[in-house]
Design an enzyme around this catalytic site. Structure first.
Site, PDB file in Angstrom:
ATOM      1  N   LYS A 100      -1.348  -6.759   1.875  1.00  0.00           N
ATOM      2  CA  LYS A 100      -2.197  -6.681   2.979  1.00  0.00           C
ATOM      3  C   LYS A 100      -1.840  -5.152   3.736  1.00  0.00           C
ATOM      4  O   LYS A 100      -0.937  -4.520   3.068  1.00  0.00           O
ATOM      5  CB  LYS A 100      -2.781  -6.726   3.431  1.00  0.00           C
ATOM      6  CG  LYS A 100      -3.831  -8.634   3.259  1.00  0.00           C
ATOM      7  CD  LYS A 100      -4.071  -9.495   4.142  1.00  0.00           C
ATOM      8  CE  LYS A 100      -5.443 -10.894   3.459  1.00  0.00           C
ATOM      9  NZ  LYS A 100      -5.687 -11.986   4.091  1.00  0.00           N
ATOM     10  N   ARG A 122      -1.553 -17.463  -0.849  1.00  0.00           N
ATOM     11  CA  ARG A 122      -1.840 -16.851  -1.053  1.00  0.00           C
ATOM     12  C   ARG A 122      -1.947 -15.669  -2.090  1.00  0.00           C
ATOM     13  O   ARG A 122      -1.438 -13.872  -0.783  1.00  0.00           O
ATOM     14  CB  ARG A 122      -3.647 -16.778  -0.392  1.00  0.00           C
ATOM     15  CG  ARG A 122      -4.474 -16.512  -2.260  1.00  0.00           C
ATOM     16  CD  ARG A 122      -5.908 -16.392  -1.032  1.00  0.00           C
ATOM     17  NE  ARG A 122      -6.875 -15.458  -1.232  1.00  0.00           N
ATOM     18  CZ  ARG A 122      -7.833 -14.587  -1.866  1.00  0.00           C
ATOM     19  NH1 ARG A 122      -6.830 -13.856  -0.952  1.00  0.00           N
ATOM     20  NH2 ARG A 122      -8.553 -13.991  -2.398  1.00  0.00           N
TER      21      ARG A 122
END
Length: 274
Positions: free
Chosen positions: A204, A244
């Site tokens: 991210k 994840r």
């Protein structure tokens, strides 16, 4: 949980696996690398992303899920639409991962209740095009926990079994880097809510900014895997149910090292893998 983006515009690997054959091959590789689930998504949820229609999303994910199921690969569906989730479950998916936590589609929780499958409820405040403007908190940990509790109550009211609910703090979704780090430090608060926690920091943008070079340019998404590994180990040490990630094998390796070290979990996980 290994990430499989069947989209042309994902922030990390958009277009690499947009074709069914490439997606299936990558899903099998993810499984062979040690993923317990391959999370298939047909719509980008990166900040600023525009929506695609349900028919397009279904056309992207269902052939991939069907082929992976036939190959013995367990899959989950990453979607905010009950129509897409229903088609994916019919094709063989075993878990619904809803980044909107049921807010985007009021029919999602009833669908999951009927299906009896595990349900990931992520903290969400609005669609991708608006999420940055919604990153306003007085106490991000308390507010995320409270808003997640509301979504859990809504899912329970719709008939979803409590033991099938998994929560996700939604790093990067209506959150800036300061918010993401605060939630990472206080995972104990979310774990104290009594449901398994999914942690999804992989590649991210806040990690890219953390690793920016002297020129201030953020590290590109594919070069954020080492930082992702660190967040995954921290999260598992704190007691989360799952992580994840895009890079499954390296994550497995890092977690094997952590386990071999004998370092204890800070919080005992509440349930095993659904």
């Amino acid at each position: 949980m290994g990430v499989l983006n069947v989209t042309p515009d994902s922030f990390s690997d958009g277009g690499l696996y947009a074709g069914t054959d490439a997606a299936v091959a990558h899903g099998i590789a993810i499984r062979n690398d040690g993923a317990d689930l391959v999370d298939v998504g047909g719509e980008s949820t990166r900040p600023g992303a525009e929506r695609v229609d349900a028919r397009t999303e279904i056309s992207r994910v269902v052939p991939v899920i069907s082929a992976l199921t036939a190959a013995g690969v367990p899959t989950s569906i990453d979607t905010t639409r009950s129509e897409v989730a229903a088609a994916a479950l019919e094709a063989g998916a075993v878990l619904v991962n809803d980044v909107s936590g049921g807010l985007a589609d009021p029919d999602m929780a009833p669908l999951v209740a009927r299906a009896g499958c595990p349900y990931v409820i992520m903290h969400w405040r609005g669609p991708s095009r608006d999420m940055n403007a919604l990153a306003r908190y007085d106490d991000v940990v308390a507010e995320v926990a409270a808003e997640l509790a509301q979504r859990v109550e809504a899912a329970l009211a719709a008939g979803v079994a409590a033991e099938r609910i998994i929560i996700d703090p939604g790093l990067g979704f209506a959150k800036d880097a300061t918010h993401n780090w605060a939630l990472t430090r206080r995972l104990d608060v979310l774990l104290g809510m009594g449901h398994p926690v999914l942690f999804a920091a992989s590649r991210k943008s806040y990690l890219g900014r953390l690793l920016a070079g002297p020129d201030g340019i953020p590290r590109p998404a594919p070069e954020r895997d080492a930082a992702t590994l660190a967040t995954s180990v921290l999260a598992v040490a704190a007691g989360v149910w799952g992580v994840r990630v895009h890079e499954v094998r390296a994550t497995r390796d890092a977690l094997e090292v952590w386990r071999a070290s004998g370092a204890p979990r800070l919080v005992k996980p509440s349930v095993g893998t659904p």
